[in-house]
Write an enzyme that holds these catalytic residues in place. Structure first.
Site, PDB file in Angstrom:
ATOM      1  CB  ALA A   1      -0.926   0.000   1.216  1.00 13.92           C
ATOM      2  CB  THR A   2       4.222   1.964   1.409  1.00 13.23           C
ATOM      3  OG1 THR A   2       3.855   1.692   2.764  1.00 13.23           O
ATOM      4  CG2 THR A   2       5.231   3.097   1.374  1.00 13.23           C
TER       5      THR A   2
ATOM      6  CD  GLN B   1      -5.037  -0.951   9.626  1.00  9.98           C
ATOM      7  OE1 GLN B   1      -5.678  -1.888  10.102  1.00  9.98           O
ATOM      8  NE2 GLN B   1      -3.708  -0.946   9.617  1.00  9.98           N
TER       9      GLN B   1
ATOM     10  CB  SER C   1      -2.088  -3.244   2.468  1.00  4.39           C
ATOM     11  OG  SER C   1      -0.965  -4.025   2.805  1.00  4.39           O
ATOM     12  CB  ALA C   2      -2.537  -8.584   0.176  1.00 11.01           C
ATOM     13  CG  HIS C   3       0.467  -6.980   5.193  1.00  8.78           C
ATOM     14  ND1 HIS C   3       0.718  -6.684   6.506  1.00  8.78           N
ATOM     15  CD2 HIS C   3       0.823  -5.882   4.490  1.00  8.78           C
ATOM     16  CE1 HIS C   3       1.227  -5.452   6.588  1.00  8.78           C
ATOM     17  NE2 HIS C   3       1.299  -4.946   5.375  1.00  8.78           N
TER      18      HIS C   3
ATOM     19  CB  THR D   1       8.023 -10.045 -13.426  1.00 11.18           C
ATOM     20  OG1 THR D   1       8.816  -9.772 -14.589  1.00 11.18           O
ATOM     21  CG2 THR D   1       7.302 -11.365 -13.599  1.00 11.18           C
TER      22      THR D   1
ATOM     23  CB  CYS E   1       4.854   2.449  11.196  1.00 13.46           C
ATOM     24  SG  CYS E   1       3.719   1.486  10.207  1.00 13.46           S
TER      25      CYS E   1
END
Ligand code: PLP
Length: 356
Positions: A72-73, A168, A184-186, A222, A304
């Site tokens: 996401a960053t 979030q 963001s996937a995580h 890729t 963070c």
């Protein structure tokens, strides 16, 4: 170990993991093709990515496209840097560092103040040259939910684009309408190392990573079919389980709030994602609490910022003193947190705090 740090990251869903394994193939498998190759293996990998793209798009409004990124960053950098050069980038004072530091690096940041509850001030004037308004849907540190629809309207009135940092919130709350959305996937039980920027049709962006022209020319490099497939399944699962997950989190939150009754909630007690509890006990030594409760994974402020020794910019922006910020903890829970583990961890933390 009881994991209570769901805002930092979330456990990988077994379904997402299973989808990823198919694309982590060795020499005897067909699952290692380059998705940008023209042969059959390449086309199969590309098809897996397109399926994942459709699934991730379900987290977003209609009328746009999903661009996969490494995080996401990176998506936020593409949105802020790629959407123009002149003009001001207006962002709430409690945005993620990915927004604040990027706008700051461009020398264009206008900080929108927030109330003591953490709600961005809708009456605060925007500079006349504002080109982009950035507003997170749910804050990662204090869980506060902003009025995104009202901010989108303000951005429109100002003739600016609206970037929603939905990291979030995606898969948990109703989709927000915007021009650009960062994911963001995580944070939704997908793998680390992949994010996405949703781009409304008609919004022009300049690529920030050039090369082979992948991702419609917006993000060369890729792609990993495994990461995309894991993200796609995690997104689909989040939507399928949304009602069930929300009810579970609400029950966990109600129990945690009753156990921590003597503590103060940082940020709005009502406009919040219930899976986040940022709690303060005046005089608490958080570093000591962490060393005494090593079997509970929780955070002091934002993951963070932790380790930097700096008090959180979010807790400061809502008016906490340095001492109050330093006596605050963040508990985050969700789909895989059991009521029993939450109760036991809460009691451990409360007892340790009482003995200080
Ligand atoms: N925005 C918010 C609200 C976040 O919580 C985070 C991660 O903590 C990010 C952006 C950055 O996400 P990523 O880890 O994918 O770079």
């Amino acid at each position: 170990m009881t994991y209570l740090d769901y805002q930092a990251t979330t456990p990988l869903a077994p379904e997402a993991r299973a989808a990823m394994l198919e694309w982590l193939g060795g020499p005897d498998s067909a699952g290692f093709g380059n998705p940008h190759s023209a042969h059959r293996m390449g086309r199969a990998a590309a098809a897996a990515i397109e399926l994942a793209r459709e699934r991730v798009a379900m987290l977003c409004p209609s009328g746009g496209r999903v661009v996969f990124t490494g995080s996401a960053t990176e998506a936020i950098n593409l949105a802020i840097r790629g959407s123009g050069t002149g003009g001001t980038v207006a962002a709430s004072a409690i945005e993620h560092a990915a927004v604040l530091d990027t706008a700051q690096a461009l020398g264009t940041l206008h900080s929108i103040p927030v109330s003591n509850e953490g709600l961005a001030d809708l009456t605060s004037p925007l500079p006349s040259d504002t080109r982009l308004v950035c507003m997170m849907q749910v804050n990662n540190e204090i869980g506060v939910v902003q009025d995104s629809a009202a901010w989108q309207a303000r951005a429109r009135e100002a003739g600016a684009l609206f970037l929603s940092d939905a990291v979030q919130a995606a898969g948990k709350l109703a989709v927000v309408d915007a021009d650009l959305i960062a994911l963001s996937a995580h944070k939704l039980h997908g793998p680390k190392g992949i994010g996405a920027l949703w781009v409304r049709d008609g919004v022009q962006l300049d690529p920030q990573i050039t090369g082979g022209g992948q991702e419609q020319g917006l993000r060369s490099g890729t792609l990993s079919p495994a990461l995309c497939a894991g993200f796609g399944v995690a997104a689909q699962l989040a939507l399928e389980r949304q009602a069930e997950d929300t009810a579970h989190v609400a029950a966990l939150s109600a129990r945690a709030r009753s156990l921590f009754a003597g503590w103060t909630i940082n940020g709005s007690a009502t406009h919040r994602w219930p899976g986040n509890l940022n709690l303060r006990l005046d005089g608490l030594d958080v570093a000591r609490l962490m060393s005494e409760c090593r079997h509970v994974a929780f955070s002091a402020g934002s993951a963070c910022a932790s380790g930097s020794g700096r008090p959180s910019h979010v807790l400061r922006a809502i008016g906490l003193t340095d001492a109050q910020a330093k006596s605050s903890i963040r508990l985050g829970f969700g789909r895989y947190t059991t009521m029993e583990s939450l109760e036991a961890a809460a009691k451990t933390l409360i007892n340790a705090a009482l003995q200080q």
